[in-house]
Design a protein around this motif. Sequence first.
Motif, PDB file in Angstrom:
ATOM      1  N   VAL A 234     -48.485  38.085  40.437  1.00  0.00           N
ATOM      2  CA  VAL A 234     -49.779  37.981  39.426  1.00  0.00           C
ATOM      3  C   VAL A 234     -50.970  37.939  40.309  1.00  0.00           C
ATOM      4  CG1 VAL A 234     -50.933  37.120  37.568  1.00  0.00           C
ATOM      5  CG2 VAL A 234     -48.556  37.367  37.442  1.00  0.00           C
ATOM      6  N   ALA A 235     -52.035  38.725  40.264  1.00  0.00           N
ATOM      7  CA  ALA A 235     -53.414  38.716  41.117  1.00  0.00           C
ATOM      8  C   ALA A 235     -53.849  37.409  40.705  1.00  0.00           C
ATOM      9  CB  ALA A 235     -54.099  39.977  40.784  1.00  0.00           C
ATOM     10  N   CYS A 236     -54.383  36.757  41.821  1.00  0.00           N
ATOM     11  CA  CYS A 236     -55.393  35.325  41.753  1.00  0.00           C
ATOM     12  C   CYS A 236     -56.713  35.633  42.220  1.00  0.00           C
ATOM     13  CB  CYS A 236     -54.305  34.285  42.102  1.00  0.00           C
ATOM     14  SG  CYS A 236     -55.261  32.850  41.946  1.00  0.00           S
ATOM     15  N   THR A 237     -57.645  35.351  41.913  1.00  0.00           N
ATOM     16  CA  THR A 237     -58.974  35.496  42.638  1.00  0.00           C
ATOM     17  C   THR A 237     -59.614  34.258  42.730  1.00  0.00           C
ATOM     18  OG1 THR A 237     -59.896  36.264  40.702  1.00  0.00           O
ATOM     19  CG2 THR A 237     -59.299  37.819  42.197  1.00  0.00           C
ATOM     20  N   ASP A 238     -58.964  33.158  42.218  1.00  0.00           N
ATOM     21  CA  ASP A 238     -59.399  31.642  42.099  1.00  0.00           C
ATOM     22  C   ASP A 238     -59.178  30.972  43.252  1.00  0.00           C
ATOM     23  OD1 ASP A 238     -60.678  29.294  41.746  1.00  0.00           O
ATOM     24  OD2 ASP A 238     -59.632  28.857  39.691  1.00  0.00           O
ATOM     25  N   PRO A 239     -59.890  30.575  44.238  1.00  0.00           N
ATOM     26  CA  PRO A 239     -59.536  29.889  45.637  1.00  0.00           C
ATOM     27  C   PRO A 239     -59.077  28.587  45.386  1.00  0.00           C
ATOM     28  CG  PRO A 239     -61.838  30.128  45.336  1.00  0.00           C
ATOM     29  CD  PRO A 239     -61.495  30.940  44.417  1.00  0.00           C
ATOM     30  N   LYS A 240     -59.430  28.052  44.061  1.00  0.00           N
ATOM     31  CA  LYS A 240     -59.017  26.623  43.731  1.00  0.00           C
ATOM     32  C   LYS A 240     -57.812  26.442  42.947  1.00  0.00           C
ATOM     33  CE  LYS A 240     -63.739  24.555  44.100  1.00  0.00           C
ATOM     34  NZ  LYS A 240     -63.416  24.019  45.367  1.00  0.00           N
ATOM     35  N   LYS A 241     -57.174  27.659  42.453  1.00  0.00           N
ATOM     36  CA  LYS A 241     -56.050  27.608  41.709  1.00  0.00           C
ATOM     37  C   LYS A 241     -54.945  27.494  42.409  1.00  0.00           C
ATOM     38  CE  LYS A 241     -53.470  30.302  38.080  1.00  0.00           C
ATOM     39  NZ  LYS A 241     -53.677  31.545  37.329  1.00  0.00           N
ATOM     40  N   GLY A 255     -56.009  40.809  49.630  1.00  0.00           N
ATOM     41  CA  GLY A 255     -57.388  40.890  49.710  1.00  0.00           C
ATOM     42  C   GLY A 255     -58.018  40.226  48.547  1.00  0.00           C
ATOM     43  N   ASN A 256     -57.046  39.683  47.332  1.00  0.00           N
ATOM     44  CA  ASN A 256     -57.737  38.880  46.136  1.00  0.00           C
ATOM     45  C   ASN A 256     -58.124  37.651  46.741  1.00  0.00           C
ATOM     46  OD1 ASN A 256     -56.703  41.103  44.601  1.00  0.00           O
ATOM     47  ND2 ASN A 256     -54.502  40.223  44.236  1.00  0.00           N
ATOM     48  N   LEU A 257     -57.835  36.909  47.753  1.00  0.00           N
ATOM     49  CA  LEU A 257     -58.224  35.899  48.327  1.00  0.00           C
ATOM     50  C   LEU A 257     -58.686  36.020  49.738  1.00  0.00           C
ATOM     51  CD1 LEU A 257     -55.557  33.331  46.923  1.00  0.00           C
ATOM     52  CD2 LEU A 257     -57.733  33.634  46.125  1.00  0.00           C
ATOM     53  N   PHE A 258     -59.887  35.572  50.031  1.00  0.00           N
ATOM     54  CA  PHE A 258     -60.310  35.452  51.441  1.00  0.00           C
ATOM     55  C   PHE A 258     -60.538  36.966  51.799  1.00  0.00           C
ATOM     56  CE2 PHE A 258     -57.978  31.362  52.649  1.00  0.00           C
ATOM     57  CZ  PHE A 258     -58.965  30.566  51.992  1.00  0.00           C
ATOM     58  N   PRO A 259     -61.227  37.940  51.009  1.00  0.00           N
ATOM     59  CA  PRO A 259     -61.134  39.243  51.230  1.00  0.00           C
ATOM     60  C   PRO A 259     -61.866  39.628  52.628  1.00  0.00           C
ATOM     61  CG  PRO A 259     -62.857  38.754  49.297  1.00  0.00           C
ATOM     62  CD  PRO A 259     -61.807  37.464  49.719  1.00  0.00           C
ATOM     63  N   GLU A 260     -62.913  38.694  53.223  1.00  0.00           N
ATOM     64  CA  GLU A 260     -63.487  39.045  54.256  1.00  0.00           C
ATOM     65  C   GLU A 260     -62.873  38.488  55.387  1.00  0.00           C
ATOM     66  OE1 GLU A 260     -66.137  40.909  54.094  1.00  0.00           O
ATOM     67  OE2 GLU A 260     -65.756  40.990  51.922  1.00  0.00           O
ATOM     68  N   VAL A 261     -61.854  37.596  55.125  1.00  0.00           N
ATOM     69  CA  VAL A 261     -61.162  37.135  56.368  1.00  0.00           C
ATOM     70  C   VAL A 261     -60.067  38.065  56.943  1.00  0.00           C
ATOM     71  CG1 VAL A 261     -59.487  35.180  56.913  1.00  0.00           C
ATOM     72  CG2 VAL A 261     -61.325  34.850  55.443  1.00  0.00           C
ATOM     73  N   SER A 262     -60.103  38.026  58.364  1.00  0.00           N
ATOM     74  CA  SER A 262     -59.063  38.848  59.151  1.00  0.00           C
ATOM     75  C   SER A 262     -57.585  37.859  59.024  1.00  0.00           C
ATOM     76  CB  SER A 262     -59.469  39.299  60.192  1.00  0.00           C
ATOM     77  OG  SER A 262     -60.537  40.065  60.447  1.00  0.00           O
TER      78      SER A 262
END
Length: 1065
Positions: A234-241, A255-262
Amino acid sequence: MRKQELRPGGETGQGHTASSPAEQVKALVDLLAGKGGQGSQAPQPPSRTPECPLKPHGNDLRIQRHREALLNRTGVSPELGSPSPRLTSLLLVEGLTDLQLREHDFTQVEATRGGWCSAKTIALDRLFLPLSRVSIPPRISITIGVAGVGKTTLVRNFVHLWARGQVGKDFSLVLPLTFRDLNTHEKLSADRLLRSVFPHAGEAGLASVALSKVLLVLDGLDECKTPLDFSNTVACTDPKKEIQVDHLITNIIRGNLFPEVSVWITSRPGAAGQIPGGLVDRMTEIRGFSEEEIKTCLEQMFPEDPILTGWVLSQVQADRTLYLMCTIPAFCRLVGAALGHLHRKRPGPPDAELWPPRTLCELYAWYFRMALGGEGQEKAKASPRIEQLAHSGRKLVGTLGRLAFHGLVRKKYVFYEPDLKVLGVDLTLLQTALCGRFLQREETLASAAAYCFTHLSLQEFVAAAYYCSASKRAIFDLFTEGGVSWPRLGFLTHFRSAAQRAMQAEDGRLDVFLRFLSGLLSPRVNALLAGSLLTQGEHQGYRAQVAELLQGCLRPDVAVCARAINVLHCLRELQHTELTHSVEEAVASGGLARLTSPPHRAALAYLLQVSDICAPEASLPLCLSPGVLQSLLPQLLYCRNLRLDTNQFQDPVMELLGSVLSGKDCRIQRISLAENQISNKGTKALARSLLVNRSLTTLDLRNNSIGPQGAKALADALKINRTLASLSLQSNRIRDDGARSMAEALATNWTLSVLHLQKNSIGPVGTQQMADALKQNRSLKELMFSSNSIGDGGAKALAEALMVNQGLRSLDLQSNSISDPGVAALMGALCTNQTLLSLNLRENSIGPEGARDLAGALRTNSTLKSLDLTANLLHDQGAQAVAEAVRENCALTSLHLQWNFIQAGAAKALGQALQLNTSLTSLDLQENAIGDEGASAVASALKVNTALTALYLQVASIGAPGAQALGEALAVNRTLEILDLRGNTIEVAGAKALANALKVNSSLRRLNLQENSLGMEGAICVATALSGNHGLRHINLQGNHIGESGARMISEAIKTNAPLCTVEM
């Protein structure tokens, strides 16, 4: 960090100077696991102050502290900061092959012969940069490599160099994590993950990261306890969850979390396949050792003992399978340490017959004995010490073996305390030094203890030893622990279960386990481990039945798979090699056609991988049926050089070969299909494969029937293909239409460098098309156009091309009906062309007038090295013109004038030319009636000439006077190495003159006196003269009416006088 390659130099030197076997093994294991000052159990500050790292973002103290913490964690190993070249230049790959996705690491190395096929590399300091000005940096990068190749070492080096400000300068923050760390959590949020590795983030948390360019490193995906499932997460975009760790990693990669991080992930190849290819921006691979690097590695392990280094290297090279595995650095160092130690502690008389190790299992048996410190055990004597060691060994297998075996079955390679308790492992035993030599303990970032075997192969060996021991008393299936009825109990039943499961395992994870299990039944291994790990003679009664059981696994499947080849490895470990030897003998003798059963096919596929006979080239002419070839196709993928000549293959077989050449795994570089029955249909199948193939550089289709249509199909493929460098279409009836197609391809193809079109009925029209293409093409270096019908018109067209073309190095126009006008045009081109090195004009119709044009070109041209005018119509007049030019020419090294009706007059002119010429090294005047007068003229030149090394005077009407003149010249000359006088009549007098010369001459290497009426006396003179000659290596005395008894006597005399000289009688 979690693990570390064995290091050269000072670290491995610990194993060299340790005072006991136990200390040496401990040092080796520590290095394999990354301890010895490099581990992560308790971060220690470096013994010297590290270089001051660059300060990012205006004295950001949090990142500065993070850099310092990373320097402390990575330590101060000599290797850190100066990684080996193979770790600073990674292979760029386009994705995972079927072999990497489906097979065991060992199988991958063996199948590919320890080679890596990617030609593109990328430097470590450019690993995360765009490949071109128009591309963007990769977000998801994966680096793959087999177990022990150095993935974690690479990560440690990169992190260390980044912390010192030397690489990755685009990243203001690098966050290194291992999956061993992540496995300690059931659930984790992105925020907590960040804080676990970057505790300096403070309250700003993710906000501070968002302001910087960040690299997240995830090392060891293959050790993740839960496989990644991209289809059901399941997609998750909440960094605190808080979510499951595998779901967290999946969402980060998507890329749902940390999308700008390599993100940089390292993994064994099979596990990397969990990540969909569409999400991967860049994939790289760490190559293993080259042959030179294997040698260097061993030299670094024993820097003070070159004799020991040479001996260890010779033992490794003696077994091809072992040598291939040594391309894995960790394995190479493990093998080197074991062999090096055992060489210094030579086995006593009881073990002498067991030395040196010949199989993988024998090597690990010696390693196990070394680990136990049981060297010098005497089987006839018992002592408390030996009994204690034996008890320790059995207890070790009972404790660690269960862990190793069940971990292997469940694809588990890292263990935590809950895992150990479930399997009933005594935690106190894990603290012993003996156990520590096989199992390594380290602290994760969460302060939880993680355990792993120091190398995957050790886990497989210990698992096999446990299974072998447990099968004696187990009343259930050890793989499932399910009930088994009493009549089915016994070792053979358990072995059958293991073999069946290994054959059914699609990923090959039980292959090496089964090899070790088979090896433990061999007499040599049983003798090595009797009393410490095995009971004397344990299971030996089953050896023949196990061999039969294994061979029964070689079923008549359509194709020989990797599992079947592994069965042959198992039979070798079992020391049951009759099947392999029978096939190897058939390959060597050319009798393979009669061996077509499934076991024989599997044995042949096995030999293609490991046999020294098949290593340089898989040569299978005159022996393969289409059915046998079809069964071998999966294994032929990995043969570098494949020769399938004269097998009567027809078009359907080409469809099969085309599928192989189209495969992503294909490593075939050179393939010869000469003298089969391939028509245009089969050629089209091969041509389709060339559209996608990226490995094949040489394709030989000589003597088939591809015709104009087949040539067109290949030409169309060449317009796209950019790897094929050599193509032979000799004797294929492609005619002018086919030549036209090839010419169209040459106009755009810039990689083909060799093209053979002899005997194809190509006339002036096709030649004109080829000539037009040569005016544009700059890549073709060699064009074989002999035995066509180009005539003077075709020669004139090619001459026009040569005036423009500056790439062609060799042109063969033998037997093409070229007369004086055609030669005049070609020679006009040679006056301006400065690149052609070799020109073959044999068997044409060049007369004295054409020879004069040749002479004029030779006076002007300064690049042509080889000129062949054999079987033309030069006569004395033409040859004299050529001789005059040779006096002035300083470039020509080889001149063939055989069969040109040359007599003494031209020979005299050539002799005078040789007195001045300093470049010509080979002169062929055979089949010309130059007589004694001509031979004497050439001999006079030899007295002063210092360039000529080969002189061919066969059938030149030379008698004793000419031979005497040549003998006088040889007594003075110090450069001539080859003299061929076959088919003359020098008789005894000439033989004596040459014999006298041989007593003082030191340069001549080959002398042919065949058919010269020497008789017994002349032959004896020559044989006797050799006692003072130490240079001659070959002499031919056939056809001289010596008789059998005389031949034997002379042959013995030559063997006595000149043992290094080969004689033909």
